[in-house]
Design a protein around this motif. Sequence first.
Motif, PDB file in Angstrom:
ATOM      1  N   LYS A   1       0.806  -1.220  -0.184  1.00  0.00           N
ATOM      2  CA  LYS A   1      -0.060   0.098   0.009  1.00  0.00           C
ATOM      3  C   LYS A   1       0.967   1.312  -0.011  1.00  0.00           C
ATOM      4  O   LYS A   1       0.587   2.184  -0.747  1.00  0.00           O
ATOM      5  CB  LYS A   1      -1.067  -0.063   1.282  1.00  0.00           C
ATOM      6  N   SER A   2       1.878   1.186   0.681  1.00  0.00           N
ATOM      7  CA  SER A   2       2.927   2.276   0.769  1.00  0.00           C
ATOM      8  C   SER A   2       3.486   2.743  -0.383  1.00  0.00           C
ATOM      9  O   SER A   2       3.614   3.716  -1.039  1.00  0.00           O
ATOM     10  CB  SER A   2       3.781   2.290   2.007  1.00  0.00           C
ATOM     11  N   ARG A   3       3.907   1.587  -1.272  1.00  0.00           N
ATOM     12  CA  ARG A   3       4.565   1.754  -2.590  1.00  0.00           C
ATOM     13  C   ARG A   3       3.566   2.293  -3.592  1.00  0.00           C
ATOM     14  O   ARG A   3       3.970   3.116  -4.401  1.00  0.00           O
ATOM     15  CB  ARG A   3       5.352   0.591  -2.996  1.00  0.00           C
ATOM     16  N   LEU A   4       2.333   1.749  -3.750  1.00  0.00           N
ATOM     17  CA  LEU A   4       1.300   2.204  -4.551  1.00  0.00           C
ATOM     18  C   LEU A   4       1.027   3.592  -4.001  1.00  0.00           C
ATOM     19  O   LEU A   4       0.779   4.360  -5.002  1.00  0.00           O
ATOM     20  CB  LEU A   4       0.126   1.294  -4.259  1.00  0.00           C
ATOM     21  N   LYS A   5       1.164   3.933  -3.043  1.00  0.00           N
ATOM     22  CA  LYS A   5       0.809   5.337  -2.756  1.00  0.00           C
ATOM     23  C   LYS A   5       1.776   6.544  -3.171  1.00  0.00           C
ATOM     24  O   LYS A   5       1.577   7.398  -3.574  1.00  0.00           O
ATOM     25  CB  LYS A   5       0.361   5.782  -0.995  1.00  0.00           C
ATOM     26  N   ASN A   6       2.924   5.767  -3.042  1.00  0.00           N
ATOM     27  CA  ASN A   6       4.112   6.571  -3.243  1.00  0.00           C
ATOM     28  C   ASN A   6       4.055   6.794  -5.150  1.00  0.00           C
ATOM     29  O   ASN A   6       4.422   7.827  -5.626  1.00  0.00           O
ATOM     30  CB  ASN A   6       5.506   5.938  -2.952  1.00  0.00           C
ATOM     31  N   LEU A   7       4.055   5.643  -5.631  1.00  0.00           N
ATOM     32  CA  LEU A   7       3.686   5.566  -7.104  1.00  0.00           C
ATOM     33  C   LEU A   7       2.552   6.363  -7.714  1.00  0.00           C
ATOM     34  O   LEU A   7       2.755   7.189  -8.642  1.00  0.00           O
ATOM     35  CB  LEU A   7       3.410   4.402  -7.498  1.00  0.00           C
ATOM     36  N   LYS A   8       1.540   6.626  -7.010  1.00  0.00           N
ATOM     37  CA  LYS A   8       0.362   7.485  -7.309  1.00  0.00           C
ATOM     38  C   LYS A   8       0.973   8.912  -7.037  1.00  0.00           C
ATOM     39  O   LYS A   8       0.588   9.607  -8.008  1.00  0.00           O
ATOM     40  CB  LYS A   8      -0.713   7.081  -6.214  1.00  0.00           C
ATOM     41  N   SER A   9       1.665   9.200  -6.116  1.00  0.00           N
ATOM     42  CA  SER A   9       2.045  10.587  -5.929  1.00  0.00           C
ATOM     43  C   SER A   9       3.063  10.996  -6.993  1.00  0.00           C
ATOM     44  O   SER A   9       3.095  12.168  -7.626  1.00  0.00           O
ATOM     45  CB  SER A   9       2.801  10.643  -4.470  1.00  0.00           C
ATOM     46  N   LYS A  10       4.026  10.076  -7.336  1.00  0.00           N
ATOM     47  CA  LYS A  10       4.947  10.345  -8.344  1.00  0.00           C
ATOM     48  C   LYS A  10       4.117  10.789  -9.748  1.00  0.00           C
ATOM     49  O   LYS A  10       4.512  11.717 -10.544  1.00  0.00           O
ATOM     50  CB  LYS A  10       5.911   9.291  -8.441  1.00  0.00           C
ATOM     51  N   ILE A  11       3.156  10.066  -9.982  1.00  0.00           N
ATOM     52  CA  ILE A  11       2.413   9.963 -11.320  1.00  0.00           C
ATOM     53  C   ILE A  11       1.649  11.413 -11.153  1.00  0.00           C
ATOM     54  O   ILE A  11       1.542  12.208 -11.986  1.00  0.00           O
ATOM     55  CB  ILE A  11       1.327   8.896 -11.663  1.00  0.00           C
ATOM     56  N   LEU A  12       1.014  11.736 -10.065  1.00  0.00           N
ATOM     57  CA  LEU A  12       0.404  12.846  -9.998  1.00  0.00           C
ATOM     58  C   LEU A  12       1.356  14.109 -10.035  1.00  0.00           C
ATOM     59  O   LEU A  12       1.150  15.108 -10.787  1.00  0.00           O
ATOM     60  CB  LEU A  12      -0.394  12.857  -8.768  1.00  0.00           C
ATOM     61  N   TYR A  13       2.623  14.044  -9.557  1.00  0.00           N
ATOM     62  CA  TYR A  13       3.494  14.899  -9.585  1.00  0.00           C
ATOM     63  C   TYR A  13       3.941  15.331 -10.980  1.00  0.00           C
ATOM     64  O   TYR A  13       3.956  16.614 -11.499  1.00  0.00           O
ATOM     65  CB  TYR A  13       4.701  14.736  -8.944  1.00  0.00           C
ATOM     66  N   ARG A  14       4.139  14.144 -11.969  1.00  0.00           N
ATOM     67  CA  ARG A  14       4.345  14.583 -13.439  1.00  0.00           C
ATOM     68  C   ARG A  14       3.246  15.093 -14.003  1.00  0.00           C
ATOM     69  O   ARG A  14       3.729  16.017 -14.748  1.00  0.00           O
ATOM     70  CB  ARG A  14       4.528  13.072 -13.858  1.00  0.00           C
ATOM     71  N   LEU A  15       1.865  15.002 -13.631  1.00  0.00           N
ATOM     72  CA  LEU A  15       0.883  15.660 -14.396  1.00  0.00           C
ATOM     73  C   LEU A  15       0.664  17.243 -13.955  1.00  0.00           C
ATOM     74  O   LEU A  15       0.368  17.852 -14.711  1.00  0.00           O
ATOM     75  CB  LEU A  15      -0.514  14.795 -14.023  1.00  0.00           C
ATOM     76  N   ASP A  16       0.841  17.371 -12.600  1.00  0.00           N
ATOM     77  CA  ASP A  16       0.562  18.720 -11.860  1.00  0.00           C
ATOM     78  C   ASP A  16       1.803  18.761 -10.957  1.00  0.00           C
ATOM     79  O   ASP A  16       1.145  18.854  -9.839  1.00  0.00           O
ATOM     80  CB  ASP A  16      -0.507  19.093 -11.768  1.00  0.00           C
ATOM     81  N   PRO A  17       2.821  19.097 -11.022  1.00  0.00           N
ATOM     82  CA  PRO A  17       3.695  19.178  -9.959  1.00  0.00           C
ATOM     83  C   PRO A  17       3.300  20.273  -8.672  1.00  0.00           C
ATOM     84  O   PRO A  17       3.668  19.988  -7.632  1.00  0.00           O
ATOM     85  CB  PRO A  17       5.200  19.349 -10.391  1.00  0.00           C
ATOM     86  N   ILE A  18       2.868  21.408  -9.011  1.00  0.00           N
ATOM     87  CA  ILE A  18       2.322  22.536  -8.039  1.00  0.00           C
ATOM     88  C   ILE A  18       1.246  21.819  -7.210  1.00  0.00           C
ATOM     89  O   ILE A  18       1.157  21.783  -5.761  1.00  0.00           O
ATOM     90  CB  ILE A  18       1.912  23.608  -8.615  1.00  0.00           C
ATOM     91  N   LYS A  19       0.042  21.184  -7.795  1.00  0.00           N
ATOM     92  CA  LYS A  19      -0.992  20.683  -7.255  1.00  0.00           C
ATOM     93  C   LYS A  19      -0.375  19.610  -6.382  1.00  0.00           C
ATOM     94  O   LYS A  19      -1.065  19.404  -5.294  1.00  0.00           O
ATOM     95  CB  LYS A  19      -1.970  20.402  -8.329  1.00  0.00           C
ATOM     96  N   GLU A  20       0.211  18.562  -6.854  1.00  0.00           N
ATOM     97  CA  GLU A  20       0.541  17.535  -6.107  1.00  0.00           C
ATOM     98  C   GLU A  20       1.558  17.833  -4.923  1.00  0.00           C
ATOM     99  O   GLU A  20       1.509  17.224  -3.754  1.00  0.00           O
ATOM    100  CB  GLU A  20       1.299  16.524  -6.749  1.00  0.00           C
ATOM    101  N   SER A  21       2.085  19.187  -4.993  1.00  0.00           N
ATOM    102  CA  SER A  21       3.198  19.407  -3.842  1.00  0.00           C
ATOM    103  C   SER A  21       2.076  20.047  -2.851  1.00  0.00           C
ATOM    104  O   SER A  21       2.646  19.583  -1.568  1.00  0.00           O
ATOM    105  CB  SER A  21       4.262  20.405  -4.441  1.00  0.00           C
ATOM    106  N   ARG A  22       1.297  20.832  -3.173  1.00  0.00           N
ATOM    107  CA  ARG A  22       0.306  21.298  -2.172  1.00  0.00           C
ATOM    108  C   ARG A  22      -0.332  20.113  -1.522  1.00  0.00           C
ATOM    109  O   ARG A  22      -0.695  19.988  -0.517  1.00  0.00           O
ATOM    110  CB  ARG A  22      -0.442  22.278  -3.152  1.00  0.00           C
ATOM    111  N   ASN A  23      -0.844  18.988  -2.332  1.00  0.00           N
ATOM    112  CA  ASN A  23      -1.476  17.842  -1.690  1.00  0.00           C
ATOM    113  C   ASN A  23      -0.434  17.354  -0.626  1.00  0.00           C
ATOM    114  O   ASN A  23      -1.117  16.786   0.199  1.00  0.00           O
ATOM    115  CB  ASN A  23      -1.741  16.770  -2.718  1.00  0.00           C
ATOM    116  N   LEU A  24       0.862  17.460  -0.875  1.00  0.00           N
ATOM    117  CA  LEU A  24       1.511  16.760   0.119  1.00  0.00           C
ATOM    118  C   LEU A  24       1.808  17.684   1.391  1.00  0.00           C
ATOM    119  O   LEU A  24       2.224  17.203   2.332  1.00  0.00           O
ATOM    120  CB  LEU A  24       3.034  16.560  -0.538  1.00  0.00           C
ATOM    121  N   GLY A  25       1.382  18.886   1.302  1.00  0.00           N
ATOM    122  CA  GLY A  25       1.419  19.951   2.456  1.00  0.00           C
ATOM    123  C   GLY A  25       2.495  21.011   2.053  1.00  0.00           C
ATOM    124  O   GLY A  25       2.448  21.933   2.792  1.00  0.00           O
TER     125      GLY A  25
END
Length: 174
Positions: free
Chosen positions: A11-35
């Motif tokens: 689950k942790s690896r899948l969450k990390n992979l999802k975050s990396k994909i979302l970062y590629r699509l919109d790095p600002i938005k995903e960085s904000r999602n990370l906090g």
Amino acid sequence: MLNKESIIGIKSRLKNLKSKILYRLDPIKESRNLGVKIGEKCRLVGFVNWGSEPYLINIGNHVSITSSKFVTHDGGLWVFREEEPNIDSFNPITIGSNIFIGTDCIIMPGTIINDNVIVGAGSIVKGELASNSVYAGIPARKIKNLEEYKTDISENLIQTKNLEPKKKKNILIK
């Protein structure tokens, strides 16, 4: 059959992979999602590693960060871990507005970068960086102010922004 630890790891690896994909699509938005708190008109070029406490990072407006790393904790406490297993040390990172951070920089805990600053590629940044300055090195040190920088590069300035790639290439080859 998978045990509980294996399932948690997957689950942790899948969450990390999802975050990396979302970062590629919109790095600002995903960085904000990370906090990470990020202002307006910012850009992230390449992969920016926000570290394990991204919610301790505050970034102003009109900031450009290229592939770099942010560290908000002191990992050196490892040497005390056996005698004090639960201690940690954290410091936030504050980046002002109108900042450029070059490739492969490391921004250390407690760093404050004031407004209108250029940080040269490969720098390790710790402490407070004064406004209207250019910093570079290991550790990063002030090498000039912004006016000196602009004067130094003035001979090489070319109006190519927003040109078609072919026109830009033709200008640069001449």
